[in-house]
Motif scaffolding. Structure first.
Motif, PDB file in Angstrom:
ATOM      1  N   ILE A 116     -17.009  62.655   4.551  1.00  0.00           N
ATOM      2  CA  ILE A 116     -17.266  61.386   4.313  1.00  0.00           C
ATOM      3  C   ILE A 116     -17.365  60.941   2.962  1.00  0.00           C
ATOM      4  O   ILE A 116     -17.111  59.931   2.605  1.00  0.00           O
ATOM      5  CB  ILE A 116     -18.716  60.880   5.006  1.00  0.00           C
ATOM      6  CG1 ILE A 116     -18.572  61.195   6.551  1.00  0.00           C
ATOM      7  CG2 ILE A 116     -19.087  59.510   4.850  1.00  0.00           C
ATOM      8  CD1 ILE A 116     -20.036  61.124   7.423  1.00  0.00           C
ATOM      9  N   LEU A 139     -24.952  58.224   3.205  1.00  0.00           N
ATOM     10  CA  LEU A 139     -24.378  58.650   2.268  1.00  0.00           C
ATOM     11  C   LEU A 139     -23.568  57.546   1.176  1.00  0.00           C
ATOM     12  O   LEU A 139     -23.227  58.008   0.184  1.00  0.00           O
ATOM     13  CB  LEU A 139     -23.377  59.590   2.761  1.00  0.00           C
ATOM     14  CG  LEU A 139     -23.725  60.984   3.445  1.00  0.00           C
ATOM     15  CD1 LEU A 139     -22.692  61.677   4.282  1.00  0.00           C
ATOM     16  CD2 LEU A 139     -24.355  61.817   2.243  1.00  0.00           C
ATOM     17  N   LEU A 140     -23.313  56.594   1.745  1.00  0.00           N
ATOM     18  CA  LEU A 140     -22.252  55.679   1.430  1.00  0.00           C
ATOM     19  C   LEU A 140     -23.155  54.426   0.708  1.00  0.00           C
ATOM     20  O   LEU A 140     -24.290  54.102   0.897  1.00  0.00           O
ATOM     21  CB  LEU A 140     -21.013  55.165   1.969  1.00  0.00           C
ATOM     22  CG  LEU A 140     -20.068  56.413   2.624  1.00  0.00           C
ATOM     23  CD1 LEU A 140     -18.956  55.816   3.257  1.00  0.00           C
ATOM     24  CD2 LEU A 140     -19.682  57.272   1.457  1.00  0.00           C
ATOM     25  N   TYR A 200     -25.313  70.530   3.289  1.00  0.00           N
ATOM     26  CA  TYR A 200     -24.468  69.686   3.744  1.00  0.00           C
ATOM     27  C   TYR A 200     -23.376  70.402   4.813  1.00  0.00           C
ATOM     28  O   TYR A 200     -23.064  71.566   4.075  1.00  0.00           O
ATOM     29  CB  TYR A 200     -23.550  69.210   2.665  1.00  0.00           C
ATOM     30  CG  TYR A 200     -24.294  67.843   2.000  1.00  0.00           C
ATOM     31  CD1 TYR A 200     -25.797  68.021   1.680  1.00  0.00           C
ATOM     32  CD2 TYR A 200     -23.678  66.430   1.898  1.00  0.00           C
ATOM     33  CE1 TYR A 200     -26.460  66.537   1.257  1.00  0.00           C
ATOM     34  CE2 TYR A 200     -24.262  65.447   1.414  1.00  0.00           C
ATOM     35  CZ  TYR A 200     -25.596  65.619   0.916  1.00  0.00           C
ATOM     36  OH  TYR A 200     -26.079  64.337   0.418  1.00  0.00           O
ATOM     37  N   TYR A 217     -26.827  62.397  -4.511  1.00  0.00           N
ATOM     38  CA  TYR A 217     -26.559  62.300  -3.047  1.00  0.00           C
ATOM     39  C   TYR A 217     -27.838  62.814  -2.315  1.00  0.00           C
ATOM     40  O   TYR A 217     -28.594  63.547  -2.915  1.00  0.00           O
ATOM     41  CB  TYR A 217     -25.402  63.162  -2.778  1.00  0.00           C
ATOM     42  CG  TYR A 217     -23.979  62.668  -3.161  1.00  0.00           C
ATOM     43  CD1 TYR A 217     -23.544  61.379  -2.949  1.00  0.00           C
ATOM     44  CD2 TYR A 217     -23.337  63.326  -4.149  1.00  0.00           C
ATOM     45  CE1 TYR A 217     -22.321  61.005  -3.590  1.00  0.00           C
ATOM     46  CE2 TYR A 217     -22.162  62.831  -4.620  1.00  0.00           C
ATOM     47  CZ  TYR A 217     -21.525  61.613  -4.111  1.00  0.00           C
ATOM     48  OH  TYR A 217     -20.258  61.249  -4.838  1.00  0.00           O
ATOM     49  N   PRO A 218     -28.196  62.463  -1.326  1.00  0.00           N
ATOM     50  CA  PRO A 218     -29.467  62.455  -0.582  1.00  0.00           C
ATOM     51  C   PRO A 218     -29.637  63.803  -0.157  1.00  0.00           C
ATOM     52  O   PRO A 218     -28.777  64.690  -0.075  1.00  0.00           O
ATOM     53  CB  PRO A 218     -29.444  61.617   0.686  1.00  0.00           C
ATOM     54  CG  PRO A 218     -28.089  60.970   0.659  1.00  0.00           C
ATOM     55  CD  PRO A 218     -27.425  61.303  -0.492  1.00  0.00           C
ATOM     56  N   PRO A 242     -24.398  59.318   9.466  1.00  0.00           N
ATOM     57  CA  PRO A 242     -24.421  59.653   8.054  1.00  0.00           C
ATOM     58  C   PRO A 242     -23.623  58.844   7.229  1.00  0.00           C
ATOM     59  O   PRO A 242     -24.236  58.738   5.809  1.00  0.00           O
ATOM     60  CB  PRO A 242     -23.578  60.918   8.134  1.00  0.00           C
ATOM     61  CG  PRO A 242     -22.811  60.873   9.367  1.00  0.00           C
ATOM     62  CD  PRO A 242     -23.622  59.959  10.262  1.00  0.00           C
ATOM     63  N   GLU A 243     -22.847  57.954   7.402  1.00  0.00           N
ATOM     64  CA  GLU A 243     -21.940  56.843   6.471  1.00  0.00           C
ATOM     65  C   GLU A 243     -23.310  56.055   5.809  1.00  0.00           C
ATOM     66  O   GLU A 243     -23.201  55.712   4.596  1.00  0.00           O
ATOM     67  CB  GLU A 243     -21.248  56.068   7.070  1.00  0.00           C
ATOM     68  CG  GLU A 243     -19.897  56.725   7.358  1.00  0.00           C
ATOM     69  CD  GLU A 243     -20.009  57.513   8.764  1.00  0.00           C
ATOM     70  OE1 GLU A 243     -20.932  57.637   9.179  1.00  0.00           O
ATOM     71  OE2 GLU A 243     -18.895  58.254   8.985  1.00  0.00           O
TER      72      GLU A 243
END
Lengths: 234, 234
Positions: free
Chosen positions: B56, A233-234, B49, A218-219, A229-230
């Motif tokens: 999310i 993150l995704l 975070y 994860y970043p 953010p999606e």
């Protein structure tokens, strides 16, 4: 954001010295700390077990399904195998069988996809007979181990690692390079926090090399787009 | 020998205070030590975070496949959510959204099979503004948090736990019951080893209850038949 989503696994397989490795100052906890955001550290330590019992459990305790995501493994038996056969025949494993069991464990790890350089064989620690004798008296059992005898298993462990081209930590010898080596044990047999950190000092380079080869999962928070953010993150 | 063969999972989900919880004296390592031969402790801490980004990631970082074997989970956000919106809008999450995110996280854990009493919400720790200000100056950023504001998130966390009948640890309040509470932080924001162990003191009862309910995996060495170990082990 091309970051790995899969937490890889680091497997610690052995006896009580592995089982208790998340105690304060423990080498297992140090490994987990170093591998944060990269690997789950899976403790498969079994107190009192010898390499024979470990070898019998192989397909169950280290199933191929677990090993397929495993990127480093420690194998740490011998402290129980080196029990004296005339005193503790139940735990005793001959040094020849110990070597054969270690080889079978390594072969299993290789079948699971690990390269030899992802495997670290750890030799049993040196034994402080004076302290361990006190524990035996307290437990009302005969003194059941000798340091020189444990040394034979340590040399066998290092030899197996050479033969199979895995890494090894010759803990028995490393400890005794220090004149004050008895402080590395808490009861003559098991590692004290200082002993655990001595072991970690010698494991650390292998775990660091691994950590450097793996991307963080994860970043980093600072690269997340707060407005979307999606997308990060995704 | 009717012993469970499956290592259950304990999941720690949160921010940096979870990510670094295997440091020396860390509460995650303490949990792993208590659950030896019973559970694998899975660290899903993500430094920096907030609960929005955690929410999310839910289906990816806590997939149902992972949760099906999970028997306890900690959820520990808020320290970043409570950033001041005028200074650090990127990390800031309103207290209402924080509550909603916690609820969504709990609902996801329940969908994965956890009962509310297997879930522990941890409130953000108290903030020592004096120390954290120094860190902000060093980083050349404006002072971005206030203890009283973090307290609002702490109370919201406890309220969500009440509403959803999960356990909670009101770390913000617990810390400040001690006149000397600033020692529980290492930089004004993150837990020192003493703070980590204070948190663990309040988590421990839940983990102990769990540990007592689970059988040890694989037989105790003393019950293995040395003449027929397969019969004991397999």
């Amino acid at each position: 954001m091309a970051c790995k989503r899969l937490y890889r696994k680091a497997v610690l397989f052995g006896d009580s010295i592995t089982q208790v490795s998340f105690e304060e100052g423990g080498w297992g906890a140090s490994a987990a700390d170093l591998l944060q955001r990269k690997c789950d550290v899976v403790n498969r330590g079994l107190s009192g077990y010898n390499s024979r019992w470990g070898r019998i459990l192989l397909p169950h305790i280290l199933p191929l399904d677990l090993l397929k995501d495993t990127v480093i493994a420690t194998v740490f038996f011998g402290a129980n195998d080196a029990s004296l056969p005339e005193i503790a025949p139940d735990k005793y494993v001959s040094v020849e069988d110990y070597s054969a069991n270690l080889k079978e464990i390594v072969e299993h790890l290789k079948t699971g996809g690990l390269r030899p350089d992802q495997i670290i064989l750890i030799s049993p620690p040196a034994l402080n007979g004076e302290e361990w004798r006190k524990v035996c008296i307290e437990k009302d059992v005969k003194m059941n181990r000798k340091n020189e005898n444990t040394g034979r298993y340590s040399r066998a462990c290092v030899q197996v690692a050479k033969d199979l081209e895995t890494h090894s930590v010759d803990l028995w010898s490393i400890m005794q390079e220090d004149k004050d080596w008895k402080r590395y044990l808490c009861d003559g047999l098991h590692l004290s926090p200082a002993g655990s950190q001595l072991l970690w000092k010698h494991l650390e380079k292998h775990f660091t090399k691994l950590a450097e080869s793996l991307e963080m999962i994860y970043p980093d928070w600072s690269s997340i787009d707060p407005d979307n953010p999606e997308a990060s993150l995704l």
